[in-house]
Write a protein that holds these residues in place. Structure first.
Motif, PDB file in Angstrom:
ATOM      1  N   LEU A 120      53.041 -82.583 -20.464  1.00  0.00           N
ATOM      2  CA  LEU A 120      54.033 -83.272 -21.280  1.00  0.00           C
ATOM      3  C   LEU A 120      53.514 -84.632 -21.729  1.00  0.00           C
ATOM      4  CD1 LEU A 120      56.929 -83.183 -22.418  1.00  0.00           C
ATOM      5  CD2 LEU A 120      57.705 -84.212 -20.271  1.00  0.00           C
TER       6      LEU A 120
ATOM      7  N   TRP B  40      51.075 -84.198 -24.592  1.00  0.00           N
ATOM      8  CA  TRP B  40      51.744 -83.998 -25.876  1.00  0.00           C
ATOM      9  C   TRP B  40      52.285 -85.315 -26.415  1.00  0.00           C
ATOM     10  CZ3 TRP B  40      51.932 -80.279 -29.403  1.00  0.00           C
ATOM     11  CH2 TRP B  40      51.515 -78.997 -29.047  1.00  0.00           C
TER      12      TRP B  40
ATOM     13  N   ALA C 273      58.862 -83.466 -26.662  1.00  0.00           N
ATOM     14  CA  ALA C 273      57.538 -84.077 -26.641  1.00  0.00           C
ATOM     15  C   ALA C 273      57.373 -85.061 -27.802  1.00  0.00           C
ATOM     16  CB  ALA C 273      56.465 -82.993 -26.699  1.00  0.00           C
TER      17      ALA C 273
END
Length: 277
Positions: A55, A58, A89
């Motif tokens: 995460l 991103w 994201a």
């Protein structure tokens, strides 16, 4: 599921200290976590799991793309996105790049009501083809089918020629972001953002549905047909700040069907806590 910060110094995703004793930011600590941060069951029937590390990657890629395209502190970005893992994201990337964010409420808003923004990031880019701001297109495929197909207008079937394709451009960005870290907490960043108010559409709004449910070990979010707005963003980042995961389910509200109830049980986020919504 287990706490995101189980393997982190200090034991929580938001309160760890670095080797020098400096208190680490959420972006720094989450980037070290192999634990699930986000699980999306609303992605065309597939289960998509992002660890904290993925995460954060991103978010870094998105922040780098914003920076390359000239958007940083002082820029205003309008997010016109359905709920989905890449929408979240994108939101984190915007926070990492320290831009100001407005959330579009969905089909009720028109470009004329958007005010002065520098960039529009939209899952329905055709709606914004005449808007003077820069435009990034986020296709339904990029969002893994999280958008309600019934809510799409035929004008959004084609991507305007001047729109930047987020899916292809973000892949070329580095996984690490070397921009200055935000000087405030992630929840405080989101608190300063706002929803774009749509005027003259009050009769279009149906009864409010319970969009999320706080659980003992995470947050359950009803994603089908939902929009990424400030209140949902606050619930999500507040959960991450406590070192807990977020689970998106293919429902319109958190009065879950038997199928989604089984999904939630399998993710082991626990029972609802008092005053859930």
């Amino acid at each position: 599921m287990v706490n995101l910060g189980t393997n982190l110094p200090g034991g929580t995703a938001g309160g760890a200290n670095g080797p020098s004793g400096r208190r680490l930011t959420w972006f720094e600590t989450i980037a070290a976590s192999p634990r699930p941060a986000l699980v999306d069951h609303a992605a065309e029937g597939d289960r998509v799991e992002l660890s904290g590390r993925v995460l954060a990657n991103w978010a870094a890629k998105t922040a780098n793309l914003l920076d390359v395209e000239g958007h940083g502190p002082g820029s205003t970005v309008l997010l016109d996105l359905p709920l989905g893992w890449k929408s979240l994201a994108l939101m984190l990337g915007a926070a990492r790049a320290r831009v100001e964010v407005q959330f579009a409420p969905g089909v009720s808003v028109t470009p004329d009501e958007s005010g002065s923004v520098d960039l529009v990031i939209s899952g329905t880019p055709g709606t914004w083809s005449e808007h003077p701001a820069e435009l990034w297109a986020v296709s339904p495929g990029t969002l893994m089918g999280s958008e309600d197909p019934e809510s799409r207008d035929s004008s959004d079937a084609e991507v305007p020629s001047h729109a930047l394709d987020y899916a292809s451009e973000v892949q070329m960005q580095a996984d690490q972001c070397h921009l200055p870290l935000p000087g405030t907490s992630l929840p405080a960043l989101i608190e300063a953002w706002e929803d774009l108010a749509a005027t003259g559409h009050e009769d279009d709004a149906g009864p409010a549905l319970p969009r999320w449910s706080h659980r003992e070990r995470g947050l359950v979010v009803a994603a089908a047909g939902g929009r990424l707005d400030r209140e949902t963003a606050r619930a999500v980042v507040g959960t991450w700040e406590r070192g807990l995961p977020v689970v998106l389910v293919p429902e319109r509200d958190t009065d879950l069907s038997a199928a989604s109830a089984r999904l939630v049980e399998a993710e082991r986020v626990g029972s609802p806590v008092p005053r859930s919504r």
